[in-house]
Write a protein that holds these residues in place. Structure first.
Motif, short mmCIF file in Angstrom:
data_model
loop_
_atom_site.label_atom_id
_atom_site.label_comp_id
_atom_site.label_asym_id
_atom_site.label_seq_id
_atom_site.Cartn_x
_atom_site.Cartn_y
_atom_site.Cartn_z
N UNK A 144 0.82 -1.21 0.00
CA UNK A 144 0.00 0.00 0.00
C UNK A 144 0.85 1.25 0.00
N UNK A 145 1.97 1.19 0.70
CA UNK A 145 2.85 2.36 0.72
C UNK A 145 3.36 2.66 -0.67
N UNK A 147 1.94 1.84 -3.48
CA UNK A 147 0.83 2.35 -4.28
C UNK A 147 0.59 3.82 -3.98
N UNK A 148 0.56 4.16 -2.70
CA UNK A 148 0.31 5.55 -2.32
C UNK A 148 1.41 6.45 -2.85
N UNK A 149 2.64 6.03 -2.67
CA UNK A 149 3.75 6.89 -3.06
C UNK A 149 3.78 7.09 -4.57
N UNK A 152 1.01 9.59 -5.43
CA UNK A 152 1.32 10.97 -5.07
C UNK A 152 2.37 11.54 -6.01
N UNK A 153 3.35 10.74 -6.36
CA UNK A 153 4.40 11.24 -7.24
C UNK A 153 3.83 11.63 -8.59
N UNK B 62 11.35 14.30 -8.68
CA UNK B 62 10.53 13.22 -8.14
C UNK B 62 11.30 12.43 -7.10
N UNK B 65 11.44 14.37 -4.03
CA UNK B 65 10.13 14.37 -3.37
C UNK B 65 9.92 13.09 -2.59
N UNK B 84 1.26 3.56 5.65
CA UNK B 84 0.34 4.34 4.81
C UNK B 84 -0.26 5.49 5.60
N UNK B 87 1.86 8.51 5.50
CA UNK B 87 1.82 9.24 4.23
C UNK B 87 0.54 10.06 4.14
N UNK B 97 -3.61 15.66 -3.71
CA UNK B 97 -2.87 14.43 -3.41
C UNK B 97 -3.66 13.60 -2.41
N UNK B 101 -4.81 9.75 -3.05
CA UNK B 101 -4.40 8.60 -2.24
C UNK B 101 -5.62 7.85 -1.73
N UNK B 104 -7.06 5.81 -4.57
CA UNK B 104 -6.24 4.65 -4.92
C UNK B 104 -6.40 3.54 -3.90
N UNK B 105 -6.36 3.91 -2.61
CA UNK B 105 -6.43 2.87 -1.61
C UNK B 105 -7.82 2.22 -1.61
N UNK B 108 -8.01 -0.10 -4.53
CA UNK B 108 -7.21 -1.29 -4.30
C UNK B 108 -7.97 -2.28 -3.43
#
Lengths: 206, 125
Positions: A144-145, A147-149, A152-153, B62, B65, B84, B87, B97, B101, B104-105, B108
């Motif tokens: 998940x990290x 995916x999140x990163x 965001x990028x 990137x 970042x 997570x 973040x 953002x 996120x 996306x989560x 998923x």
């Protein structure tokens, strides 16, 4: 059947996320729960609110939980109705948005279709991002990290490219973006605090 | 036409021509995202063939970042680990953002549930 009391708060000019949700909450409890459609005019504001909606829904849910503890029956009933109605409303807004997107995409030229396809499909490779993060933390990270990163990028890249295109247009240049546009874009975003930079300590008094 | 990276010290030290043996290393390592970044730039509005220098600048941005976010995430919540929730917390002030996120989560999770249901259906029959 449009419910006038429901339409009113959505049309109100103050779009502060949390207060907007609060108005919806109080109005909904006074009238019968109907899974009805809100008028067309009110769809615009709710769609614009969407990025903030997700933000405030979390807060609204938290507030709901607290209320249930303190008062008795009425708020328990309110708690049961709230998420359903909000979910239905959200689904309706989603469907509308999907439909409008379909209409839009069907009217794209070939070049626009190409660009749109690149926009949707381009992504950072998960393996490389995972390797990069793990090389910094030294320990493994969950999927998940990654995916999140990556997500965001990609948004980050989008912000920079959009700002650089603004700069390019403002300076009277044409598209292939040049490094000077990128640097100016970064400078602007930095002044708006959209680029994290923890390299310099703020020494308050010296 | 295109500016050369002669200006010292703006973003990364790209003017250093020497190879990869520098400890400070961002700009020196092999280009990780060149292909993907080109597609992304086209998707976001740039020309179909963006300049290589611009792609390089973006890649460095990137990587910086991601590095910043990772360091910050390591310092909050559970120390030394990136989770997570950290973040999401760091991103809370940026509406775009944050929304991305969350989307996306959620997606998923839905996909995982759908795959699991599909597998169970197959297993049952």
């Amino acid at each position: 059947m449009a419910d006038p009391a429901r339409i009113k708060p959505e049309d109100s000019p103050e779009k502060e996320g949390f207060t907007n949700d609060e108005h919806l909450k109080t109005d909904e409890t006074e009238h019968e729960p109907e899974p009805e459609t809100s008028a067309d005019g009110s769809k615009e504001p709710s769609r614009q609110d969407r990025p903030r909606d997700l933000n405030t829904e979390g807060e609204a849910a938290a507030a709901d939980d607290e209320e249930e503890g303190t008062s008795g029956q009425p708020s328990a009933k309110r708690l049961k109705l709230e998420p359903e109605k909000k979910k239905e409303k959200r689904q309706k807004v989603d469907e509308d948005e999907i439909q409008k997107m379909q209409v839009l995409v069907s009217s794209f030229s070939e070049e626009q279709l190409n660009r749109y396809e690149m926009y949707r499909r381009s992504a950072f490779p998960k393996a490389a991002i995972k390797r990069l993060i793990q090389s910094i933390t030294g320990s493994s990270v969950s999927q998940n990290v990654v995916i999140a990163m990556s997500g965001i990028s990609k948004v980050f890249v989008g912000e920079i490219v959009e700002e650089a295109l603004d700069v390019c247009e403002k300076w009277g240049d044409t598209p292939p973006l040049q490094p000077k546009h990128m640097r100016e874009a970064v400078r602007r975003l930095k002044s708006r605090d959209q680029i994290p930079n923890s390299k310099y300590k703020n020494i308050l008094f010296h | 036409m295109a500016d050369e990276e002669d200006e010292p010290g703006f973003e990364e030290e790209l003017d250093d021509g020497s190879g990869g043996l520098d400890a400070a290393g961002h700009g020196r390592r092999k280009r990780l995202f060149s292909k993907e970044l080109r597609c992304m730039m086209y998707g976001f509005g740039d020309d179909q063939n963006p300049y290589t220098e611009s792609v390089d600048i973006l890649e460095d941005l990137v990587i910086e970042f991601i590095t910043e976010m990772t360091h910050k995430a390591m310092s909050i919540g559970r120390q030394g680990r990136v989770q997570v929730e950290d973040i999401v917390f760091l991103i809370r002030k940026d509406p775009r953002k944050f929304a991305r996120v969350k989307d996306l989560l959620t997606m998923n999770e839905e996909l995982k549930r759908a795959r699991k249901a599909f597998d169970e259906a197959n297993y049952g029959s």
